[in-house]
Design a protein around this motif. Structure first.
Motif, PDB file in Angstrom:
ATOM      1  N   LEU A  47      11.149  65.932  50.591  1.00 19.21           N
ATOM      2  CA  LEU A  47      11.092  67.345  49.827  1.00 19.21           C
ATOM      3  C   LEU A  47       9.687  67.889  49.760  1.00 19.21           C
ATOM      4  O   LEU A  47       9.629  68.981  49.736  1.00 19.21           O
ATOM      5  N   ALA A  48       8.813  66.979  49.251  1.00 22.46           N
ATOM      6  CA  ALA A  48       7.508  67.630  49.010  1.00 22.46           C
ATOM      7  C   ALA A  48       6.929  67.824  50.298  1.00 22.46           C
ATOM      8  O   ALA A  48       6.285  68.906  50.294  1.00 22.46           O
ATOM      9  N   ALA A  49       7.083  67.046  51.427  1.00 19.25           N
ATOM     10  CA  ALA A  49       6.386  67.761  52.541  1.00 19.25           C
ATOM     11  C   ALA A  49       6.902  68.967  53.096  1.00 19.25           C
ATOM     12  O   ALA A  49       6.334  69.772  53.584  1.00 19.25           O
TER      13      ALA A  49
ATOM     14  N   VAL B 214       6.975  83.620  46.361  1.00 23.39           N
ATOM     15  CA  VAL B 214       7.833  82.615  46.841  1.00 23.39           C
ATOM     16  C   VAL B 214       7.018  81.321  47.358  1.00 23.39           C
ATOM     17  O   VAL B 214       7.448  80.415  47.002  1.00 23.39           O
ATOM     18  N   CYS B 215       5.990  81.802  48.124  1.00 25.83           N
ATOM     19  CA  CYS B 215       4.942  80.642  48.807  1.00 25.83           C
ATOM     20  C   CYS B 215       4.470  80.135  47.607  1.00 25.83           C
ATOM     21  O   CYS B 215       4.483  78.616  47.619  1.00 25.83           O
ATOM     22  N   VAL B 216       4.031  80.427  46.547  1.00 26.54           N
ATOM     23  CA  VAL B 216       3.112  79.899  45.628  1.00 26.54           C
ATOM     24  C   VAL B 216       4.166  79.100  44.816  1.00 26.54           C
ATOM     25  O   VAL B 216       3.954  78.005  44.537  1.00 26.54           O
ATOM     26  N   MET B 217       5.355  79.621  44.506  1.00 26.96           N
ATOM     27  CA  MET B 217       6.508  78.987  43.973  1.00 26.96           C
ATOM     28  C   MET B 217       6.701  77.467  44.716  1.00 26.96           C
ATOM     29  O   MET B 217       6.982  76.555  44.089  1.00 26.96           O
ATOM     30  N   PHE B 218       6.764  77.559  46.142  1.00 25.51           N
ATOM     31  CA  PHE B 218       7.107  76.534  46.875  1.00 25.51           C
ATOM     32  C   PHE B 218       6.028  75.548  46.789  1.00 25.51           C
ATOM     33  O   PHE B 218       6.404  74.278  46.561  1.00 25.51           O
ATOM     34  N   ILE B 219       4.729  75.958  46.837  1.00 22.06           N
ATOM     35  CA  ILE B 219       3.611  75.181  46.751  1.00 22.06           C
ATOM     36  C   ILE B 219       3.439  74.279  45.424  1.00 22.06           C
ATOM     37  O   ILE B 219       3.434  73.083  45.532  1.00 22.06           O
ATOM     38  N   LEU B 220       3.679  75.005  44.373  1.00 17.76           N
ATOM     39  CA  LEU B 220       3.751  74.291  42.953  1.00 17.76           C
ATOM     40  C   LEU B 220       4.912  73.244  42.939  1.00 17.76           C
ATOM     41  O   LEU B 220       4.908  72.156  42.148  1.00 17.76           O
ATOM     42  N   THR B 221       6.083  73.855  43.383  1.00 20.78           N
ATOM     43  CA  THR B 221       7.133  72.818  43.322  1.00 20.78           C
ATOM     44  C   THR B 221       6.961  71.660  44.316  1.00 20.78           C
ATOM     45  O   THR B 221       7.431  70.481  43.842  1.00 20.78           O
ATOM     46  N   GLY B 222       6.285  71.667  45.256  1.00 19.95           N
ATOM     47  CA  GLY B 222       5.937  70.749  46.289  1.00 19.95           C
ATOM     48  C   GLY B 222       5.043  69.695  45.183  1.00 19.95           C
ATOM     49  O   GLY B 222       5.144  68.460  45.500  1.00 19.95           O
ATOM     50  N   LEU B 223       4.191  70.268  44.771  1.00 18.25           N
ATOM     51  CA  LEU B 223       2.977  69.539  43.941  1.00 18.25           C
ATOM     52  C   LEU B 223       3.709  68.719  42.879  1.00 18.25           C
ATOM     53  O   LEU B 223       3.454  67.728  42.539  1.00 18.25           O
ATOM     54  N   LEU B 224       4.742  69.477  42.132  1.00 17.84           N
ATOM     55  CA  LEU B 224       5.513  68.990  40.972  1.00 17.84           C
ATOM     56  C   LEU B 224       6.092  67.862  41.610  1.00 17.84           C
ATOM     57  O   LEU B 224       6.480  66.750  40.709  1.00 17.84           O
ATOM     58  N   THR B 225       6.634  67.859  42.701  1.00 14.63           N
ATOM     59  CA  THR B 225       7.681  66.704  43.542  1.00 14.63           C
ATOM     60  C   THR B 225       6.808  65.472  43.664  1.00 14.63           C
ATOM     61  O   THR B 225       7.310  64.298  43.340  1.00 14.63           O
ATOM     62  N   ILE B 226       5.544  65.832  44.097  1.00 13.89           N
ATOM     63  CA  ILE B 226       4.742  64.630  44.114  1.00 13.89           C
ATOM     64  C   ILE B 226       4.388  64.216  42.834  1.00 13.89           C
ATOM     65  O   ILE B 226       4.378  62.681  42.642  1.00 13.89           O
ATOM     66  N   TYR B 227       4.347  64.616  41.978  1.00 16.01           N
ATOM     67  CA  TYR B 227       4.134  64.200  40.487  1.00 16.01           C
ATOM     68  C   TYR B 227       5.470  63.460  39.882  1.00 16.01           C
ATOM     69  O   TYR B 227       5.229  62.303  39.335  1.00 16.01           O
ATOM     70  N   THR B 228       6.598  64.027  40.236  1.00 16.97           N
ATOM     71  CA  THR B 228       7.787  63.299  39.956  1.00 16.97           C
ATOM     72  C   THR B 228       7.813  62.033  40.579  1.00 16.97           C
ATOM     73  O   THR B 228       8.661  61.187  40.212  1.00 16.97           O
ATOM     74  N   ILE B 229       7.458  61.732  41.901  1.00 12.57           N
ATOM     75  CA  ILE B 229       7.451  60.483  42.401  1.00 12.57           C
ATOM     76  C   ILE B 229       6.954  59.272  41.731  1.00 12.57           C
ATOM     77  O   ILE B 229       7.291  58.249  41.508  1.00 12.57           O
ATOM     78  N   PHE B 230       5.642  59.740  40.962  1.00 13.04           N
ATOM     79  CA  PHE B 230       4.884  58.656  40.300  1.00 13.04           C
ATOM     80  C   PHE B 230       5.301  58.542  38.736  1.00 13.04           C
ATOM     81  O   PHE B 230       5.135  57.771  38.239  1.00 13.04           O
ATOM     82  N   ARG B 231       5.654  59.933  38.121  1.00 11.36           N
ATOM     83  CA  ARG B 231       6.477  59.734  36.991  1.00 11.36           C
ATOM     84  C   ARG B 231       7.513  60.090  36.851  1.00 11.36           C
ATOM     85  O   ARG B 231       7.910  61.416  36.571  1.00 11.36           O
TER      86      ARG B 231
ATOM     87  N   LEU C  72      10.667  68.877  36.858  1.00 12.98           N
ATOM     88  CA  LEU C  72      11.173  69.530  38.095  1.00 12.98           C
ATOM     89  C   LEU C  72      12.502  70.336  38.113  1.00 12.98           C
ATOM     90  O   LEU C  72      12.721  71.229  38.600  1.00 12.98           O
ATOM     91  N   CYS C  73      13.508  69.565  37.135  1.00 12.86           N
ATOM     92  CA  CYS C  73      14.791  70.467  37.044  1.00 12.86           C
ATOM     93  C   CYS C  73      14.500  71.875  36.180  1.00 12.86           C
ATOM     94  O   CYS C  73      15.045  72.977  36.652  1.00 12.86           O
ATOM     95  N   ILE C  74      13.784  71.838  35.477  1.00 12.62           N
ATOM     96  CA  ILE C  74      13.469  72.958  34.509  1.00 12.62           C
ATOM     97  C   ILE C  74      12.732  73.936  35.600  1.00 12.62           C
ATOM     98  O   ILE C  74      13.010  75.218  35.431  1.00 12.62           O
ATOM     99  N   CYS C  75      11.753  73.512  36.224  1.00  8.72           N
ATOM    100  CA  CYS C  75      11.032  74.416  37.093  1.00  8.72           C
ATOM    101  C   CYS C  75      11.978  75.127  38.267  1.00  8.72           C
ATOM    102  O   CYS C  75      11.875  76.278  38.397  1.00  8.72           O
TER     103      CYS C  75
END
Length: 122
Positions: free
Chosen positions: A23-25, A51-68, A76-79
């Protein structure tokens, strides 16, 4: 925790991590590619950039979610609800919310596993 519980937690955790990486990729690749080379009319360029900035930020948040997983899943759900349901009605919110819920469950199971006191032998 029994070995079967431990094994099922490891399988669930591995599946969640693989889905998170995919998903992050996807989000990062799609966001950066459309930000670099947008093929939209000039009057939609500002909306495309948002939209592209939102996709990039959500991708970075997905990576954070993998570790925490617990706190990242909630965030991520709120975002996803704010960015992709309220601001722009985008169907990509469904897999993001589902991954957020899986991460919350993974984080809850991990917390429960850590809080259990191991049996002490004398």
């Amino acid at each position: 925790m029994h070995s079967s519980d431990n094994r099922s937690y490891r399988v669930f955790s591995a599946i969640t991590i693989v889905l998170g990486v995919l998903l992050a990729a996807f989000l990062l690749l799609f966001g950066v590619a459309n930000l670099i080379n947008p093929d939209v009319p000039d009057n939609y360029l500002e909306q495309n950039t948002r939209v592209c900035v939102m996709f990039i930020l959500t991708g970075l948040l997905t990576i954070y979610t993998i570790f925490r997983p617990y706190s990242g899943g909630i965030l991520l759900c709120i975002c996803a609800l704010v960015f992709f349901v309220i601001v722009i009605n985008n169907p990509v919110s469904i897999p993001i919310i589902l991954f957020g819920i899986l991460s919350i469950v993974r984080g809850y199971l991990n917390r429960r596993k850590v809080l259990k006191v191991p049996d002490q032998t004398s």
